[in-house]
Design a protein around this motif. Structure first.
Motif, PDB file in Angstrom:
ATOM      1  N   TYR A 125      -2.084   6.117   2.184  1.00  0.00           N
ATOM      2  CA  TYR A 125      -2.139   4.737   1.672  1.00  0.00           C
ATOM      3  C   TYR A 125      -3.022   4.677   0.434  1.00  0.00           C
ATOM      4  CZ  TYR A 125       0.411   1.385   4.461  1.00  0.00           C
ATOM      5  OH  TYR A 125       1.421   0.632   4.989  1.00  0.00           O
TER       6      TYR A 125
ATOM      7  N   LEU B 101       5.484   1.184   1.660  1.00  0.00           N
ATOM      8  CA  LEU B 101       5.076   1.073   0.256  1.00  0.00           C
ATOM      9  C   LEU B 101       6.095   1.794  -0.624  1.00  0.00           C
ATOM     10  CD1 LEU B 101       1.280   2.104   0.452  1.00  0.00           C
ATOM     11  CD2 LEU B 101       2.207  -0.202   0.451  1.00  0.00           C
TER      12      LEU B 101
ATOM     13  N   ALA C 205      -1.179  -1.353   8.539  1.00  0.00           N
ATOM     14  CA  ALA C 205      -0.612  -0.146   7.910  1.00  0.00           C
ATOM     15  C   ALA C 205       0.579   0.378   8.711  1.00  0.00           C
ATOM     16  CB  ALA C 205      -1.696   0.927   7.819  1.00  0.00           C
TER      17      ALA C 205
ATOM     18  N   LEU D 171      -7.073  -3.138   5.138  1.00  0.00           N
ATOM     19  CA  LEU D 171      -5.922  -2.371   5.620  1.00  0.00           C
ATOM     20  C   LEU D 171      -6.317  -1.705   6.930  1.00  0.00           C
ATOM     21  CD1 LEU D 171      -3.053  -1.210   4.831  1.00  0.00           C
ATOM     22  CD2 LEU D 171      -4.294   0.782   3.978  1.00  0.00           C
TER      23      LEU D 171
ATOM     24  N   CYS E 108      -8.050   2.483   8.044  1.00  0.00           N
ATOM     25  CA  CYS E 108      -7.140   3.043   9.055  1.00  0.00           C
ATOM     26  C   CYS E 108      -7.896   4.039   9.937  1.00  0.00           C
ATOM     27  CB  CYS E 108      -5.969   3.758   8.398  1.00  0.00           C
ATOM     28  SG  CYS E 108      -4.833   2.656   7.582  1.00  0.00           S
TER      29      CYS E 108
ATOM     30  N   THR F 262       4.787  -3.204  -2.794  1.00  0.00           N
ATOM     31  CA  THR F 262       4.935  -3.550  -1.388  1.00  0.00           C
ATOM     32  C   THR F 262       5.288  -5.014  -1.229  1.00  0.00           C
ATOM     33  OG1 THR F 262       3.646  -3.932   0.601  1.00  0.00           O
ATOM     34  CG2 THR F 262       2.427  -3.915  -1.424  1.00  0.00           C
TER      35      THR F 262
ATOM     36  N   ARG G 118      -2.883   8.644   7.720  1.00  0.00           N
ATOM     37  CA  ARG G 118      -2.245   7.405   7.270  1.00  0.00           C
ATOM     38  C   ARG G 118      -3.091   6.764   6.164  1.00  0.00           C
ATOM     39  NH1 ARG G 118       0.337   4.396  11.969  1.00  0.00           N
ATOM     40  NH2 ARG G 118      -1.752   4.452  12.892  1.00  0.00           N
TER      41      ARG G 118
ATOM     42  N   GLU H  31      -9.905   0.289   2.911  1.00  0.00           N
ATOM     43  CA  GLU H  31      -8.979   1.131   3.690  1.00  0.00           C
ATOM     44  C   GLU H  31      -9.680   1.520   4.998  1.00  0.00           C
ATOM     45  OE1 GLU H  31      -7.757   3.847   5.759  1.00  0.00           O
ATOM     46  OE2 GLU H  31      -8.551   5.157   4.179  1.00  0.00           O
TER      47      GLU H  31
END
Lengths: 294, 57
Positions: free
Chosen positions: A77, A48, A43, A16, A68, A56, A73, A66
């Motif tokens: 998420y 979502l 992202a 992501l 990001c 999603t 953010r 993850e």
């Protein structure tokens, strides 16, 4: 290079991202080499459902890395995805590591040596506290990275000038004054990349000419570091203090020994990879997959 | 792959192995772009999201 997952029997890993860096491409390539299905999800363009019929539209894999760059953010998420997926790093780890104040509390609670630190929530009380701690003094934003807005004030006049500027930034987090003692250290700090309960590699980051901050993002350069047993124990204790995951533990060599001052939950490792013999992205991918193989 | 900067009309050379989400910047003015799509030797870009205050490691 990166195909969406085709083979249902294989494990699948999702990366992501919001901005694709060298790290994300390297992670995807290593995960593919391991032989799992890999997909990348942006992202910025993937809503979502918190409550509804299905998380999603995008296919998230068995485990989600993850990555990001926006901490907030990534945090949200993780919170949402954890309903159905294993997310690395988890919401709790990201919550602490993306906030220097929460990280300091966790380190201190676990007995990890860390610099003297204070918080203040108004200009007047920040000045009062700065005077109490003495100068030079370091002030950092509680959320932020790459040395952005990290300043060292040498006396009360500089503190007042800088704090007044921050007062004018009408942004709630800027009104949190995170004040930390200035540590006398060599012109370098230490970055250890920790995965689970293992130090993958450690580097020294030398500060560039004319800057006191060592971030590679600011031009600092990397050199492999050899930790002694005591230093390793401090680093692993620090990583454990914020929860298990993939992180960069930053520390300084002071006259009181190693002091851990920050932990980065979305660790950039291009600098480390350029000097280390360890295949960092591969080790991270394997660690993530191990979480869903059990 | 070649494309043109929206800001200064400079020539932007996008690596052939570029993938969706990757960031390229104009060599002349430094404007950053995000790769949206790579298709049949052509590439489409959009201005990259600005670095936020909460961005980092």
């Amino acid at each position: 290079m990166v195909k969406t997952g085709e083979n249902k029997s294989k494990l699948s890993l999702t990366i992501l991202y919001d901005r694709l860096r060298w790290e994300e491409k390297a992670l995807a390539e290593e995960a593919q080499r391991i032989g799992v299905n890999v997909n990348m999800v942006d992202a910025k363009t993937t809503p979502l459902e918190l409550v509804g019929n299905g998380l999603t539209k995008e296919p998230f894999g068995d485990v989600v890395l993850e990555r990001c760059m926006s901490h907030i953010r990534g945090l949200y998420y993780a919170a949402i995805l954890e309903k159905e997926k294993v997310v690395i790093n988890s919401f709790n780890v990201t919550l602490v590591t993306s906030n220097k104040l929460l990280t300091t509390l966790a380190l201190d609670k676990a007995g990890v040596p860390t610099p003297r630190t204070a918080a203040a929530f108004s200009l007047e009380s920040a000045i009062e506290q700065a005077d109490r701690m003495g100068y030079p003094l370091v002030i950092k934003p509680v959320i932020g990275s790459w040395g952005k807005m990290v300043a060292c004030v040498r006396d009360k006049r500089e503190a007042e000038a800088l704090f007044e500027i921050r007062e004018m930034i009408h942004e709630p987090l800027q009104q949190v004054y995170y004040l930390q003692e200035y540590i006398q250290r060599p012109p370098r700090d230490l970055r250890a990349i920790v995965v689970g309960d293992r130090i993958l590699t450690s580097i020294y980051r030398y500060q560039p000419e004319g800057d006191w901050r060592t971030n590679i993002a600011r031009g600092g350069y990397a050199e492999l570091a050899k930790l002694d047993k005591e230093q390793e124990d401090i680093i692993l204790k620090a990583a454990k203090a914020v929860g298990e995951g993939v992180m960069g533990v930053d520390a300084m060599e002071s006259d009181r020994g190693l002091l851990v001052h920050e932990i980065n939950g979305c660790v950039e490792f291009k600098g480390a990879a350029s000097v280390s013999t360890v295949n960092i992205p591969k080790a991270i991918a394997e660690y993530a997959l191990e979480k869903v193989r059990r | 792959m070649k494309t043109t900067c929206e800001v200064c009309s400079g020539a932007i050379e996008v690596p052939n192995d570029a993938i969706k989400g990757e960031i390229v910047s104009c060599p002349d003015c430094g404007t950053e772009y995000e790769v949206i799509e790579v298709k049949e030797g052509g590439v489409s870009l959009k201005p990259a999201e600005e670095v936020g205050e909460d961005w980092g490691e």
